[in-house]
Design a protein around this motif. Structure first.
Motif, short mmCIF file in Angstrom:
data_model
loop_
_atom_site.label_atom_id
_atom_site.label_comp_id
_atom_site.label_asym_id
_atom_site.label_seq_id
_atom_site.Cartn_x
_atom_site.Cartn_y
_atom_site.Cartn_z
N THR A 154 0.85 -1.19 0.00
CA THR A 154 0.00 0.00 0.00
C THR A 154 0.89 1.24 0.00
O THR A 154 2.11 1.16 0.19
N ALA A 155 0.27 2.40 -0.16
CA ALA A 155 1.01 3.66 -0.14
C ALA A 155 1.73 3.87 1.19
O ALA A 155 2.79 4.50 1.24
N GLU A 156 1.17 3.33 2.26
CA GLU A 156 1.79 3.47 3.58
C GLU A 156 3.12 2.73 3.63
O GLU A 156 3.96 3.00 4.51
N GLN A 157 3.31 1.77 2.74
CA GLN A 157 4.56 1.00 2.71
C GLN A 157 5.55 1.56 1.69
O GLN A 157 6.48 0.86 1.27
N VAL A 158 5.39 2.80 1.32
CA VAL A 158 6.32 3.50 0.44
C VAL A 158 6.82 4.74 1.17
O VAL A 158 6.05 5.61 1.54
N ASP A 159 8.14 4.80 1.38
CA ASP A 159 8.74 5.96 2.05
C ASP A 159 9.26 6.98 1.03
O ASP A 159 9.26 8.18 1.31
N TYR A 160 9.70 6.49 -0.13
CA TYR A 160 10.15 7.38 -1.20
C TYR A 160 9.56 6.89 -2.52
O TYR A 160 9.68 5.71 -2.87
N PHE A 161 8.95 7.81 -3.23
CA PHE A 161 8.37 7.51 -4.54
C PHE A 161 9.17 8.27 -5.59
O PHE A 161 9.24 9.50 -5.55
N LEU A 162 9.80 7.53 -6.50
CA LEU A 162 10.61 8.12 -7.56
C LEU A 162 9.91 7.89 -8.90
O LEU A 162 10.06 6.83 -9.52
N PRO A 163 9.12 8.86 -9.34
CA PRO A 163 8.47 8.72 -10.65
C PRO A 163 9.31 9.39 -11.73
O PRO A 163 9.75 10.53 -11.57
N HIS A 164 9.56 8.68 -12.80
CA HIS A 164 10.14 9.34 -13.97
C HIS A 164 8.99 9.98 -14.73
O HIS A 164 8.10 9.29 -15.22
N VAL A 165 8.98 11.31 -14.79
CA VAL A 165 7.98 12.02 -15.59
C VAL A 165 8.73 12.86 -16.60
O VAL A 165 9.77 13.43 -16.30
N SER A 166 8.19 12.92 -17.80
CA SER A 166 8.86 13.67 -18.87
C SER A 166 8.72 15.17 -18.68
O SER A 166 9.52 15.95 -19.17
N SER A 167 7.69 15.57 -17.94
CA SER A 167 7.38 16.99 -17.76
C SER A 167 6.67 17.19 -16.43
O SER A 167 5.86 16.36 -16.01
N ASN A 168 6.98 18.30 -15.77
CA ASN A 168 6.29 18.63 -14.53
C ASN A 168 4.79 18.82 -14.75
O ASN A 168 3.99 18.73 -13.81
N PHE A 169 4.41 19.05 -16.01
CA PHE A 169 3.01 19.20 -16.39
C PHE A 169 2.15 18.03 -15.92
O PHE A 169 0.97 18.18 -15.60
#
Length: 378
Positions: free
Chosen positions: A288-303
């Motif tokens: 679950t989200a509670e079991q994530v301390d750091y989320f590293l998303p690769h996004v092409s744009s801050n948009f």
């Protein structure tokens, strides 16, 4: 089955950081005219600096193979030398040559010993696919270690001179000599660099290691048409006509090898399919989200950031702002290398503590693929 750990990470960003106002000094002006789209695109993607493996005259300072080698060699030390390497797995969307493979070219520069090679093609997910090959090799016991990479050298693909023949052809046809937005768009989005991970079957003593708990990948190519592509052009029916079916004159006159993106498709599907696939990956692996301390998303744009947050929230995946770790604004969108470069920065930031859990998320708009990895700090 063996456990797999990322025991070391490295990155290589060529030359000096390039600001937004300097970009056209490196990439050049198409038809000697400043791009009208540049400022709008940069305002949306929020990238402030990026790196190019070219000088201000457009001359290459490094090729992709050299960028990758320069990242890889940083992984070697007294505890792990080039002679200890067993598997080299390299991902890129911008290889220097069509053949031999990118991994073979990198191995050629290492000049160490015979190793197993894997080359992963594609776009942003090619780096994650390269990582998964190394992960599965070590996990199965087929090898004790692997070096996995993601790298890009796109600056020369985006150089203004690559579009000159198309501009001349448009003028000859008495049409507006303006490059289509699907090509101009990506000139202000992409940049150069390389990242590398060392994978081993045990953690390194006296240093932070990251245990790879699982990796998952999803493709929606079976239901969606191509969105981002190079070496061909899209027909009215959505199919891609490959470069080999064009004449050499068309290669130049129509910039067939230019990187292109169907922006309408991107806006319609990249976030919904990303949320859908991430939800599947987390449900499958019972986190679950509670079991994530750091989320590293690769996004092409801050948009896309707010839209991604909202989409995840609607699925019940509430990742609060302090969990998000991104360096897009500082290093740019380096395609398959981006997730390597981001994780390298986090690994050596001093922020991590034993037991922290990290979720990596990488989308690819090529034909809509998504890759995930879940790591534990040890």
């Amino acid at each position: 089955m063996f456990e797999v750990y990322i025991t070391k990470a490295a990155k290589y960003l060529p030359n000096e950081a390039v600001s937004n106002d300097e970009m056209e000094n490196y990439l050049g002006l198409i038809n000697d005219t400043a791009s009208k789209a540049r400022r709008i695109i940069l305002r949306n993607n929020k990238i402030a600096t990026r790196y190019y493996a070219v000088d201000k005259n457009g001359n290459s300072t490094h090729n992709n193979t050299e960028l990758t080698r320069n990242a890889v060699v940083q992984l070697f030390d007294d505890n792990f030398t080039s002679q200890d390497l067993e598997v080299l797995s390299c991902g890129t969307s911008s290889p220097d040559v069509l053949a031999p493979s990118h991994a073979a070219m990198v191995h050629g520069l290492l000049k160490n010993k015979s190793v197993e090679l894997n080359s992963s093609s594609g776009i942003c997910c090619s780096g994650m696919n390269a990582l998964k090959f190394g992960y599965l090799s070590v996990k199965s016991g087929n090898s004790k270690n692997a070096i996995c990479t993601g790298s890009e050298k796109v600056s020369t693909w985006l150089a203004a001179q690559k579009y000159n023949h198309e501009i001349i052809n448009l003028k000859n046809l008495e049409e507006q000599p303006i490059i289509a937005f699907k090509k101009d768009f990506l000139r202000w989005m992409l940049s150069d660099g390389a990242g590398a991970f060392l994978l081993e079957n045990k953690p390194r003593e006296g240093a932070v290691s990251l245990k790879i708990e699982w990796m998952e990948s999803y493709s929606y190519a079976y239901e969606l048409e191509t969105c981002m592509y190079a070496g061909g052009d899209k027909l009215a029916n959505g199919e891609i006509k490959p470069w080999s079916d064009f004449t050499p004159e068309q290669w130049l006159n129509e910039s067939v090898f230019a990187v292109k993106q169907d922006v309408k498709l991107l806006d319609e599907f990249i976030l919904p399919k990303g949320v859908e696939s991430m939800s599947h990956a987390m449900t499958k692996n019972n986190i679950t989200a509670e079991q994530v301390d750091y989320f590293l998303p690769h996004v092409s744009s801050n948009f896309f950031v707010e839209g991604l947050k909202n989409g995840l929230n609607e699925k019940g995946i509430v990742l609060t702002d302090e969990k998000w770790f991104m360096n897009l604004l500082r290093v740019g969108n380096v395609g398959s290398a981006s997730i390597y470069i981001a994780l390298e920065e986090l690994l050596y930031s001093g922020k991590l503590k034993k037991g922290d859990r990290i979720l990596l998320s990488v989308p690819e708009s090529g034909r809509f693929s998504f890759a995930y990895a879940y790591l534990t700090v040890c």
